[in-house]
Design a protein around this motif. Structure first.
Motif, mmCIF file in Angstrom:
data_model
loop_
_atom_site.group_PDB
_atom_site.id
_atom_site.type_symbol
_atom_site.label_atom_id
_atom_site.label_comp_id
_atom_site.label_asym_id
_atom_site.label_seq_id
_atom_site.Cartn_x
_atom_site.Cartn_y
_atom_site.Cartn_z
ATOM 1 N N VAL A 100 0.865 -1.173 0.000
ATOM 2 C CA VAL A 100 0.000 0.000 0.000
ATOM 3 C C VAL A 100 0.905 1.226 0.000
ATOM 4 C CG1 VAL A 100 -0.204 0.113 2.536
ATOM 5 C CG2 VAL A 100 -2.033 1.054 1.085
ATOM 6 N N ARG A 252 0.954 -3.947 3.333
ATOM 7 C CA ARG A 252 -0.463 -3.797 3.648
ATOM 8 C C ARG A 252 -0.835 -4.658 4.860
ATOM 9 N NH1 ARG A 252 -4.817 -1.834 0.603
ATOM 10 N NH2 ARG A 252 -3.630 -1.853 -1.357
ATOM 11 N N ALA A 342 -2.433 4.082 2.144
ATOM 12 C CA ALA A 342 -2.775 3.721 3.527
ATOM 13 C C ALA A 342 -3.814 4.698 4.067
ATOM 14 C CB ALA A 342 -1.516 3.743 4.383
#
Length: 348
Positions: A100, A252, A342
């Motif tokens: 991410v 992630r 994020a």
């Protein structure tokens, strides 16, 4: 040392990418997270310890910004932070890899200076690239994605009429059926192929002084944009884009387990950049450039902050890059910021 219970199991081994370590004089453990070794002045204050992150100790590791083969750690999220070439960012997320983004663009590089043509190719303007053989080390890196997008949008180049001669094989598929890509061996580098006339043009990232010397001085090589400095500033004035090629991504898996960390990382990188700027303006930047402080002041007057972070400041850049990836078949899905960044950085 024990593996963080929020992370993946270690199978009895030190997982390495993030672990809990006992903090001296406190009952609260620190989280040790791997961070890539980066030579950028704007990230160095994190690596040299002048910027710290509460509850975190950073473990510098050597890592590649490229994805040239299957990477099990990035697929499963078994890493901490990575300085990633953004040509792989969207395809990796579409493929389900556990990464991410943080809106921290650690490296930016102008595109126009890296487009060269063979003197005998007949290429004098961007549209002349149509029907020609264009060499590149890889098809998917950020610089080539940006170059194709800018050539199409700003100069009307029909990308379907370019034949690409590429050395690096792709990990992720190219979905554009009109893309004509021929993969060749690497016995000659792309500069040698251009000089030999085996390709008509060259669009590739170059970070080698000797290759620059050849391209800038050989009679068979010429720039498509001799006034590339003016072209870069025109692009920035009209669109706000100074093309990023790397960004910081995090696991992630780690982000899901510790959603507080992304904002802390973002703040740390922002603080590090400001310290780096202050180093230059205080005449202690440590670079062998005459009048570095004066050059920095000139840059700020002309560009503002070309290394700006955050989603709001980079909206036109991010949107353009997603658009280029879709149009070039790098990805098939339309992504939204919540898919790519994020959650802790979505208000930046």
């Amino acid at each position: 040392m024990t593996v963080d219970s929020a992370g993946p199991p270690s199978n009895g081994k030190d997982a390495g990418f993030w672990v809990e370590i006992d903090a001296a004089m406190t009952t609260d453990p620190l989280l040790e997270i791997e961070i890539p070794v980066m030579r950028y002045d704007i990230t160095m204050p994190i690596l040299d310890g002048r910027v710290t992150i509460e509850g975190v100790t950073l473990k510098p590791v050597k890592s590649s910004s490229m994805i040239n083969q299957e990477d099990s750690t990035m697929k499963t999220g078994e890493f901490g932070l990575c300085d990633l070439n953004i040509g792989y960012w969207l395809p990796a997320i579409e493929a389900g890899w556990e990464i991410v983004g943080l809106p921290v663009f650690s490296k930016r590089k102008p595109v126009y200076q890296l487009i060269f043509t063979h003197a005998d190719s007949g290429i004098r303007a961007p549209k002349d690239l149509e029907g020609k053989r264009v060499g590149s080390r890889t098809y998917r890196t950020a610089l080539t994605v940006w170059a194709r997008g800018l050539l199409q949008d700003r100069y009307g180049v029909d990308l379907s009429k370019l034949q690409w001669i590429v050395q690096g094989k792709e990990v992720f598929p190219v979905h554009d059926p009109a893309a004509e890509i021929e993969y060749v061996d690497g016995k000659k580098n792309m500069v040698e192929q251009l000089i030999a006339g085996e390709v008509d043009a060259l669009i590739t990232d170059i970070s080698d002084a000797k290759l620059f010397e050849i391209l800038e001085n050989h009679p068979k090589a010429r720039r498509l944009f001799p006034d590339y400095l003016d072209e870069d500033q025109k692009l920035y004035r009209e669109t706000g884009i100074y093309t990023p090629v790397h960004m910081i991504v995090m696991s992630r898996t780690l982000d899901r387990k510790r959603p507080d960390l992304a904002a802390k990382f973002y703040t740390a990188f922002e603080r590090a950049k400001q310290i780096a700027y202050d180093d230059i303006l205080s005449d202690r930047g440590g670079f062998s450039v005459i009048y570095l402080r004066e050059r920095m002041k000139e840059q700020t007057a002309t560009w503002g902050d070309p290394w700006k972070y955050g989603l709001k400041a980079n909206k036109s850049t991010i949107d353009a890059f997603i658009k280029h990836n879709l149009e070039q078949g790098m990805i098939r899905s339309q992504f939204f910021y919540g898919d790519l960044f994020a959650a802790g950085t979505l208000d930046t």
